[in-house]
Design an enzyme around this catalytic site. Structure first.
Site, PDB file in Angstrom:
ATOM      1  N   LEU A 126       0.828  -1.204   0.000  1.00  0.00           N
ATOM      2  CA  LEU A 126       0.000   0.000   0.000  1.00  0.00           C
ATOM      3  C   LEU A 126       0.868   1.262   0.000  1.00  0.00           C
ATOM      4  O   LEU A 126       0.745   2.118  -0.866  1.00  0.00           O
ATOM      5  CB  LEU A 126      -0.926  -0.026   1.225  1.00  0.00           C
ATOM      6  N   GLU A 128       3.729   4.211  -0.153  1.00  0.00           N
ATOM      7  CA  GLU A 128       4.748   4.686  -1.092  1.00  0.00           C
ATOM      8  C   GLU A 128       5.599   5.709  -0.355  1.00  0.00           C
ATOM      9  O   GLU A 128       5.199   6.197   0.710  1.00  0.00           O
ATOM     10  CB  GLU A 128       4.084   5.322  -2.325  1.00  0.00           C
ATOM     11  N   ALA A 131       3.472   8.550   0.074  1.00  0.00           N
ATOM     12  CA  ALA A 131       2.071   8.290   0.435  1.00  0.00           C
ATOM     13  C   ALA A 131       2.022   7.118   1.405  1.00  0.00           C
ATOM     14  O   ALA A 131       1.856   5.969   0.998  1.00  0.00           O
ATOM     15  CB  ALA A 131       1.240   8.008  -0.819  1.00  0.00           C
ATOM     16  N   GLY A 132       2.225   7.444   2.690  1.00  0.00           N
ATOM     17  CA  GLY A 132       2.127   6.419   3.729  1.00  0.00           C
ATOM     18  C   GLY A 132       0.855   6.658   4.523  1.00  0.00           C
ATOM     19  O   GLY A 132      -0.086   5.867   4.485  1.00  0.00           O
ATOM     20  N   ARG A 266      17.232  -8.933  41.859  1.00  0.00           N
ATOM     21  CA  ARG A 266      18.299  -7.928  41.857  1.00  0.00           C
ATOM     22  C   ARG A 266      18.328  -7.215  43.211  1.00  0.00           C
ATOM     23  O   ARG A 266      17.300  -6.725  43.685  1.00  0.00           O
ATOM     24  CB  ARG A 266      18.016  -6.923  40.733  1.00  0.00           C
ATOM     25  N   GLU A 362       0.820   0.426   9.728  1.00  0.00           N
ATOM     26  CA  GLU A 362      -0.642   0.265   9.653  1.00  0.00           C
ATOM     27  C   GLU A 362      -1.390   1.453  10.264  1.00  0.00           C
ATOM     28  O   GLU A 362      -2.430   1.294  10.898  1.00  0.00           O
ATOM     29  CB  GLU A 362      -1.078  -1.075  10.270  1.00  0.00           C
TER      30      GLU A 362
HETATM   31  N1  COS Z   1     -13.893   1.020   6.038  1.00  0.00           N
HETATM   32  C1  COS Z   1     -14.648   1.194   4.931  1.00  0.00           C
HETATM   33  N2  COS Z   1     -14.663   2.356   4.234  1.00  0.00           N
HETATM   34  C2  COS Z   1     -13.897   3.377   4.696  1.00  0.00           C
HETATM   35  C3  COS Z   1     -13.096   3.249   5.845  1.00  0.00           C
HETATM   36  C4  COS Z   1     -13.133   2.014   6.546  1.00  0.00           C
HETATM   37  N3  COS Z   1     -12.404   1.846   7.628  1.00  0.00           N
HETATM   38  N4  COS Z   1     -12.458   4.418   6.065  1.00  0.00           N
HETATM   39  C5  COS Z   1     -12.837   5.253   5.087  1.00  0.00           C
HETATM   40  N5  COS Z   1     -13.694   4.621   4.269  1.00  0.00           N
HETATM   41  C6  COS Z   1     -14.385   5.185   3.112  1.00  0.00           C
HETATM   42  C7  COS Z   1     -15.180   6.411   3.532  1.00  0.00           C
HETATM   43  O1  COS Z   1     -16.471   6.048   3.962  1.00  0.00           O
HETATM   44  C8  COS Z   1     -15.207   7.216   2.240  1.00  0.00           C
HETATM   45  O2  COS Z   1     -16.199   6.712   1.357  1.00  0.00           O
HETATM   46  P1  COS Z   1     -17.481   7.617   0.990  1.00  0.00           P
HETATM   47  O3  COS Z   1     -16.912   8.903   0.441  1.00  0.00           O
HETATM   48  O4  COS Z   1     -18.191   6.777  -0.029  1.00  0.00           O
HETATM   49  O5  COS Z   1     -18.219   7.803   2.269  1.00  0.00           O
HETATM   50  C9  COS Z   1     -13.866   6.903   1.595  1.00  0.00           C
HETATM   51  O6  COS Z   1     -13.434   5.659   2.146  1.00  0.00           O
HETATM   52  C10 COS Z   1     -12.848   7.984   1.848  1.00  0.00           C
HETATM   53  O7  COS Z   1     -12.722   8.134   3.253  1.00  0.00           O
HETATM   54  P2  COS Z   1     -12.070   9.415   3.928  1.00  0.00           P
HETATM   55  O8  COS Z   1     -12.728  10.652   3.385  1.00  0.00           O
HETATM   56  O9  COS Z   1     -12.066   9.237   5.400  1.00  0.00           O
HETATM   57  O10 COS Z   1     -10.584   9.383   3.327  1.00  0.00           O
HETATM   58  P3  COS Z   1      -9.340  10.209   3.719  1.00  0.00           P
HETATM   59  O11 COS Z   1      -8.425  10.233   2.559  1.00  0.00           O
HETATM   60  O12 COS Z   1      -9.702  11.513   4.329  1.00  0.00           O
HETATM   61  O13 COS Z   1      -8.701   9.252   4.865  1.00  0.00           O
HETATM   62  C11 COS Z   1      -7.110   8.750   6.608  1.00  0.00           C
HETATM   63  C12 COS Z   1      -7.752   9.770   5.670  1.00  0.00           C
HETATM   64  C13 COS Z   1      -5.950   9.480   7.243  1.00  0.00           C
HETATM   65  C14 COS Z   1      -8.102   8.335   7.681  1.00  0.00           C
HETATM   66  C15 COS Z   1      -6.682   7.483   5.842  1.00  0.00           C
HETATM   67  O14 COS Z   1      -5.954   7.840   4.673  1.00  0.00           O
HETATM   68  C16 COS Z   1      -5.815   6.560   6.678  1.00  0.00           C
HETATM   69  O15 COS Z   1      -6.301   5.784   7.506  1.00  0.00           O
HETATM   70  N6  COS Z   1      -4.487   6.628   6.489  1.00  0.00           N
HETATM   71  C17 COS Z   1      -3.540   5.774   7.141  1.00  0.00           C
HETATM   72  C18 COS Z   1      -3.264   4.635   6.270  1.00  0.00           C
HETATM   73  C19 COS Z   1      -2.311   3.676   6.837  1.00  0.00           C
HETATM   74  O16 COS Z   1      -2.650   2.943   7.730  1.00  0.00           O
HETATM   75  N7  COS Z   1      -1.084   3.674   6.280  1.00  0.00           N
HETATM   76  C20 COS Z   1      -0.100   2.735   6.622  1.00  0.00           C
HETATM   77  C21 COS Z   1       0.084   1.822   5.458  1.00  0.00           C
HETATM   78  S1  COS Z   1      -0.219   0.166   5.781  1.00  0.00           S
HETATM   79  S2  COS Z   1       1.417  -0.476   6.585  1.00  0.00           S
END
Ligand code: COS
Length: 379
Positions: A126, A128, A131-132, A266, A362
């Site tokens: 996921l 990059e 883009a993390g 200890r 995550e």
């Molecule tokens: N389950 C299902 N759908 C989800 C969801 C979830 N947990 N979280 C968000 N969505 C959906 C939302 O409902 C929205 O859909 P609708 O517009 O149809 O309602 C869509 O996805 C976009 O959601 P949102 O507007 O919250 O997106 P953002 O880009 O604002 O999200 C965060 C921001 C920061 C919350 C998100 O990018 C995130 O969790 N980032 C961290 C990611 C991560 O864990 N990175 C590590 C990599 S893995 S090692």
């Protein structure tokens, strides 16, 4: 393991069985060769039947559906013993998770039994370099061509890069932002798919960047619909974030147990370290952090297992609190061990390094706070 009413007899038997197995299984710990050690753990966990917790019943799994409490119990036990054992298990779950939850019947049949048998090592591609946390900004592209897709881009901090057989790759198929993403099952042997370079970390595990140059995949390799990639990633993380908290609790519980043994033996100022009230305060704080973290973790896991569609807030609370608390616990353990605590080869020195990345991967602690606050403020 906390004895809570939200566990059933199968959970208790699973956790006790894994503990006995870990007491017997030959140690496979070599931090200097994390790839070989991880592969060895995948093999051993498969032979022991423990990877069956990572897939649903019809594909060789333990229970009909992925059971988050079982995943958490496994990670807590495994992390107590070895960071790489936990890692090997966790990646089979996370790598197979998008397919188990959103894949077609054909993808499930192809990959899930192999994951449970340890013949297929999984990875979740996921992040990059740019883009993390902001997943919606990722730039890896999948363009339609000849009835399939061609994927180009680079993924960063990919666990199991270089040893995985299956990468679940998130790529842009459409518009900018989260709605333009899709998910694909990419065979590691596909032309143009290779680990670009390994990334070394303070607690070694197989990690690297992944290059995708003109990688061709068929339509059947797409997981879910086009444009569903972001939701799939988030929904899978809703399951696995609780398990990260569980691993943190495993590390913390080990740090607590090591500390209790240490302070009783200890001698300091002519008596056991445990007799000093500041030591007692440290032990009490550590134990309470462990239990509080575990309660949040198993609450989130139970909520998901009860059939709740979204446990985003509960999972975020569990991951955030448990990983931060475990960081405090491991730090206190190092302090109680004094000079020994920072000496290479000591268990608490290793735990101090092992626990650190969990506050980042995550979804960093700061992201979990955002997620929790957003949900509360939106109502
Ligand atoms: N389950 C299902 N759908 C989800 C969801 C979830 N947990 N979280 C968000 N969505 C959906 C939302 O409902 C929205 O859909 P609708 O517009 O149809 O309602 C869509 O996805 C976009 O959601 P949102 O507007 O919250 O997106 P953002 O880009 O604002 O999200 C965060 C921001 C920061 C919350 C998100 O990018 C995130 O969790 N980032 C961290 C990611 C991560 O864990 N990175 C590590 C990599 S893995 S090692």
């Amino acid at each position: 393991m906390l004895d809570l009413p939200l566990f059933d007899e199968e959970h208790r038997a699973f956790s006790a069985g894994l503990k006995s197995w870990l007491d017997e299984v030959a140690a496979a710990e070599d931090e200097s060769d994390a790839a070989t050690t991880s592969r060895a753990w995948v093999r051993a966990l498969a032979e022991g039947g423990w990877l069956r917790a990572c897939v649903p019943g019809v594909y060789g799994g333990l229970r009909a559906d992925l059971d988050v409490r079982t995943l958490c119990l496994a990670r807590e036990r495994l992390a107590y013993r070895s960071a790489l054992a936990d890692f090997a298990f966790a990646m089979q779950g996370l790598g197979g998770g998008p397919i188990a939850l959103y894949g077609s019947a054909e993808l499930k049949r192809r990959y899930l039994p192999e994951i449970a048998a340890g013949r297929c090592i999984g990875a979740f591609a996921l992040s990059e370099f740019e883009a993390g946390s902001d997943v919606g900004a990722l730039t890896t592209r999948a363009r339609r061509e000849n009835g399939g897709y061609v994927i180009d881009g680079e993924k960063a901090w990919i666990s199991n890069a270089g040893i995985a057989n299956l990468y679940v790759v998130f790529a842009r198929t459409g518009e900018a932002g989260p709605k333009g993403l899709s998910a694909f099952a990419v065979d590691a042997a596909a032309n143009g798919c290779r680990m670009e370079r390994p990334i070394e970390t303070i607690s070694p595990h197989p990690l690297g960047s992944l290059r995708l140059d003109g990688v061709r995949v068929s339509n059947e390799c797409r997981i879910g619909q086009e444009g569903e990639g972001f939701k799939i990633a988030m929904a899978v993380l809703d399951v696995f974030r609780s398990t990260v908290g569980a691993a943190a609790i495993g590390f913390a519980r080990r740090a607590l147990d090591e500390s209790v043994t240490h302070v009783k033996t200890r001698q300091l100022f002519g008596k056991p370290l445990a007799d000093l009230q500041l030591t007692q305060a440290a032990i009490a704080t550590m134990a309470t952090d462990v239990d509080a973290g575990a309660l949040l973790v198993y609450r989130a896991a139970w909520a998901k297992d009860s059939g709740r569609a979204r446990v985003t807030r509960e999972a975020a609370m569990a991951k955030w609190f448990a990983t931060e608390a475990a960081g405090r616990v491991c730090d206190r353990a190092v302090q109680l061990f004094g000079g020994r605590g920072v000496t290479r080869g000591e268990i608490v020195e290793r735990l101090y390094r092992d626990v650190r990345a969990l506050r980042i991967y995550e979804g960093a602690s700061e992201i979990q706070q955002l997620v929790i606050a957003r949900q509360l403020l939106a109502t």
